[in-house]
Design a protein around this motif. Structure first.
Motif, PDB file in Angstrom:
ATOM      1  N   ALA A  40      43.562  42.875  53.724  1.00 44.34           N
ATOM      2  CA  ALA A  40      43.644  44.411  55.808  1.00 44.34           C
ATOM      3  C   ALA A  40      44.382  43.213  57.500  1.00 44.34           C
ATOM      4  CB  ALA A  40      42.286  44.340  55.882  1.00 44.34           C
ATOM      5  N   GLU A  41      43.897  41.691  57.141  1.00 43.64           N
ATOM      6  CA  GLU A  41      44.039  41.811  58.032  1.00 43.64           C
ATOM      7  C   GLU A  41      45.973  41.327  58.747  1.00 43.64           C
ATOM      8  OE1 GLU A  41      41.469  37.660  59.017  1.00 43.64           O
ATOM      9  OE2 GLU A  41      39.321  39.648  58.832  1.00 43.64           O
ATOM     10  N   GLY A  42      46.262  41.047  57.287  1.00 36.40           N
ATOM     11  CA  GLY A  42      47.865  40.886  57.180  1.00 36.40           C
ATOM     12  C   GLY A  42      48.603  39.749  57.114  1.00 36.40           C
ATOM     13  N   PHE A  43      47.680  38.596  55.967  1.00 36.00           N
ATOM     14  CA  PHE A  43      48.105  37.656  55.715  1.00 36.00           C
ATOM     15  C   PHE A  43      49.096  37.788  54.774  1.00 36.00           C
ATOM     16  CE2 PHE A  43      44.104  36.443  57.307  1.00 36.00           C
ATOM     17  CZ  PHE A  43      44.077  34.603  57.638  1.00 36.00           C
ATOM     18  N   ASP A  44      50.536  36.738  54.423  1.00 39.81           N
ATOM     19  CA  ASP A  44      50.808  37.063  53.974  1.00 39.81           C
ATOM     20  C   ASP A  44      50.676  37.231  51.738  1.00 39.81           C
ATOM     21  OD1 ASP A  44      53.364  37.807  54.697  1.00 39.81           O
ATOM     22  OD2 ASP A  44      53.341  36.216  56.246  1.00 39.81           O
ATOM     23  N   ALA A  45      49.666  35.897  51.585  1.00 34.54           N
ATOM     24  CA  ALA A  45      49.675  35.797  49.992  1.00 34.54           C
ATOM     25  C   ALA A  45      48.112  35.189  49.864  1.00 34.54           C
ATOM     26  CB  ALA A  45      50.347  34.759  49.453  1.00 34.54           C
ATOM     27  N   VAL A  46      47.373  34.471  49.018  1.00 30.65           N
ATOM     28  CA  VAL A  46      45.646  34.162  49.236  1.00 30.65           C
ATOM     29  C   VAL A  46      45.984  32.750  48.248  1.00 30.65           C
ATOM     30  CG1 VAL A  46      43.800  34.344  48.585  1.00 30.65           C
ATOM     31  CG2 VAL A  46      44.968  36.397  50.043  1.00 30.65           C
ATOM     32  N   LEU A  47      45.878  31.370  48.295  1.00 26.18           N
ATOM     33  CA  LEU A  47      45.637  30.868  47.199  1.00 26.18           C
ATOM     34  C   LEU A  47      43.989  30.847  46.806  1.00 26.18           C
ATOM     35  CD1 LEU A  47      48.299  28.374  49.399  1.00 26.18           C
ATOM     36  CD2 LEU A  47      49.130  30.095  47.524  1.00 26.18           C
ATOM     37  N   LEU A  48      43.711  30.171  45.664  1.00 26.12           N
ATOM     38  CA  LEU A  48      42.275  30.317  45.717  1.00 26.12           C
ATOM     39  C   LEU A  48      42.149  28.717  45.181  1.00 26.12           C
ATOM     40  CD1 LEU A  48      41.717  33.200  42.872  1.00 26.12           C
ATOM     41  CD2 LEU A  48      41.098  32.906  45.706  1.00 26.12           C
ATOM     42  N   GLY A  49      41.754  28.073  46.016  1.00 28.84           N
ATOM     43  CA  GLY A  49      41.956  26.930  45.916  1.00 28.84           C
ATOM     44  C   GLY A  49      40.277  26.035  45.002  1.00 28.84           C
ATOM     45  N   ASN A  50      40.028  26.815  44.095  1.00 28.48           N
ATOM     46  CA  ASN A  50      39.199  26.007  42.732  1.00 28.48           C
ATOM     47  C   ASN A  50      40.107  25.491  41.927  1.00 28.48           C
ATOM     48  OD1 ASN A  50      37.304  26.427  40.948  1.00 28.48           O
ATOM     49  ND2 ASN A  50      36.238  25.312  42.822  1.00 28.48           N
ATOM     50  N   ILE A  51      39.561  24.436  40.501  1.00 29.54           N
ATOM     51  CA  ILE A  51      39.908  24.608  39.529  1.00 29.54           C
ATOM     52  C   ILE A  51      40.332  25.601  37.833  1.00 29.54           C
ATOM     53  CG2 ILE A  51      38.755  23.702  38.453  1.00 29.54           C
ATOM     54  CD1 ILE A  51      42.533  22.377  38.760  1.00 29.54           C
ATOM     55  N   ALA A  52      38.743  26.930  38.767  1.00 32.19           N
ATOM     56  CA  ALA A  52      38.471  27.491  37.136  1.00 32.19           C
ATOM     57  C   ALA A  52      39.140  28.737  38.114  1.00 32.19           C
ATOM     58  CB  ALA A  52      36.526  27.583  37.828  1.00 32.19           C
ATOM     59  N   ASP A  53      39.836  28.824  39.527  1.00 27.70           N
ATOM     60  CA  ASP A  53      40.727  30.153  39.476  1.00 27.70           C
ATOM     61  C   ASP A  53      40.151  31.299  39.553  1.00 27.70           C
ATOM     62  OD1 ASP A  53      42.554  28.936  39.651  1.00 27.70           O
ATOM     63  OD2 ASP A  53      43.644  28.675  37.520  1.00 27.70           O
ATOM     64  N   PRO A  54      38.539  31.342  39.690  1.00 31.96           N
ATOM     65  CA  PRO A  54      37.498  32.115  40.537  1.00 31.96           C
ATOM     66  C   PRO A  54      38.479  33.314  41.365  1.00 31.96           C
ATOM     67  CG  PRO A  54      37.094  30.509  41.769  1.00 31.96           C
ATOM     68  CD  PRO A  54      38.618  30.798  41.145  1.00 31.96           C
ATOM     69  N   GLY A  55      38.398  34.359  39.674  1.00 25.32           N
ATOM     70  CA  GLY A  55      38.279  36.066  40.119  1.00 25.32           C
ATOM     71  C   GLY A  55      40.004  36.028  40.402  1.00 25.32           C
ATOM     72  N   LEU A  56      40.382  35.505  39.651  1.00 19.58           N
ATOM     73  CA  LEU A  56      42.482  35.541  40.458  1.00 19.58           C
ATOM     74  C   LEU A  56      42.545  37.131  39.515  1.00 19.58           C
ATOM     75  CD1 LEU A  56      44.983  33.905  40.411  1.00 19.58           C
ATOM     76  CD2 LEU A  56      44.765  33.455  38.242  1.00 19.58           C
ATOM     77  N   ARG A  57      42.133  37.196  38.470  1.00 24.46           N
ATOM     78  CA  ARG A  57      43.010  37.904  37.582  1.00 24.46           C
ATOM     79  C   ARG A  57      42.643  39.401  38.622  1.00 24.46           C
ATOM     80  NH1 ARG A  57      43.246  34.213  34.549  1.00 24.46           N
ATOM     81  NH2 ARG A  57      44.848  33.902  33.835  1.00 24.46           N
TER      82      ARG A  57
END
Length: 269
Positions: free
Chosen positions: A70-87
């Motif tokens: 919503a704020e116009g970011f181009d990508a989100v990187l989930l920086g946790n080894i469990a990949d929480p919420g990735l899918r």
């Protein structure tokens, strides 16, 4: 480009790590890349090796993914080894969403034929191995060894140097060397905080020519590439076939009545 880097740490519990992560990503970013690091602010941020606690934190993560789009970011990187919420995140938004574990594994596959993982503790191990299976890369991971960091926030003290850092690095090197002895050609420190700590300490070789992958940096570079590809592909980086399919326009009004302002880019029909 603007990239939202989502940490699963609470800033006040990990002050040294937060500063080191900022330094590392700023040094690695391409000219013109702006990175905003966000942590956990409401509930948690100190013990996500426990599945129930990870679940609690993931609610905030998914809300932040929606906010980033919503704020116009181009990508989100989930920086946790469990990949929480990735899918779920990939299903939700139109911008690329990448996970630390998946990216680390895919990058390591380009660096060597076999992979070793060094996890923080026994509890973390099964969660990381599940991600390996989800990525379909069980055949490439030949060794999983562990450190003895049962209280994850203890890693923050290691950034100050001295005995705390020597202890963590010593544990990592012993585990990494065991991975190499079992056939690993690349070693991944399977904890985001440990990756940054080892990088700042200059640890890049696990012995025998096997590199140590700083997957936080790999995640950033993969994120930059994903943004560029998304632009070249007309916003079609994320597949909408099956796994990440979104609701059809004919159902969106009904779903919003039950769930709130979801999938904001879908126009009801």
């Amino acid at each position: 480009m603007r990239i939202w880097y989502q940490s699963m740490t609470r800033a006040e519990a990990w002050p040294a790590y937060a500063a080191a992560l900022q330094r590392t990503l700023a040094a690695a970013a391409d000219p013109g890349t702006r990175i905003e690091i966000h942590g956990i602010t409401r509930r948690g941020g100190i013990g996500d090796q426990y599945r129930s606690l990870e679940f609690i934190e993931t609610i905030e993560v998914l809300e932040n993914v929606a906010r980033a789009e919503a704020e116009g970011f181009d990508a989100v990187l989930l920086g946790n080894i469990a990949d929480p919420g990735l899918r779920p995140a990939r299903e939700m938004v139109s911008i690329p969403v990448l996970g630390l574990c998946e990216t680390a594994l895919l990058t390591a596959c380009q660096m060597g034929a076999s992979i070793g993982l060094v996890v923080a503790n026994d509890k973390h191990q099964s969660r990381v191995v599940e991600n390996v299976t989800l990525a379909g890369l069980g055949g490439r991971v030949v060794a999983v060894e562990r450190m003895q960091v049962d209280r994850l926030v203890d890693l923050d003290a290691a950034f100050a140097g001295g005995a705390a850092r020597d202890r963590v690095i010593g544990q990592f090197m012993a585990a990494a060397e065991a991975c190499v002895a079992r056939g690993a050609e690349v070693v991944i420190p399977a904890a985001g905080v440990a990756m940054i700590l080892l990088a700042e300490a200059g640890i890049q070789d696990a012995g025998g020519g096997a590199p140590v992958l700083n997957a936080s940096v790999a995640l950033l570079k993969a994120g930059e590439m994903a943004v560029k590809l998304n632009r070249l592909m007309g916003g079609r980086f994320t597949s909408r076939r099956r796994t990440y399919a979104q609701p059809p326009p004919g159902q969106i009004a009904e779903l919003r009545a039950a769930y709130g302002d979801i999938f904001p880019r879908i126009v009801p029909s």
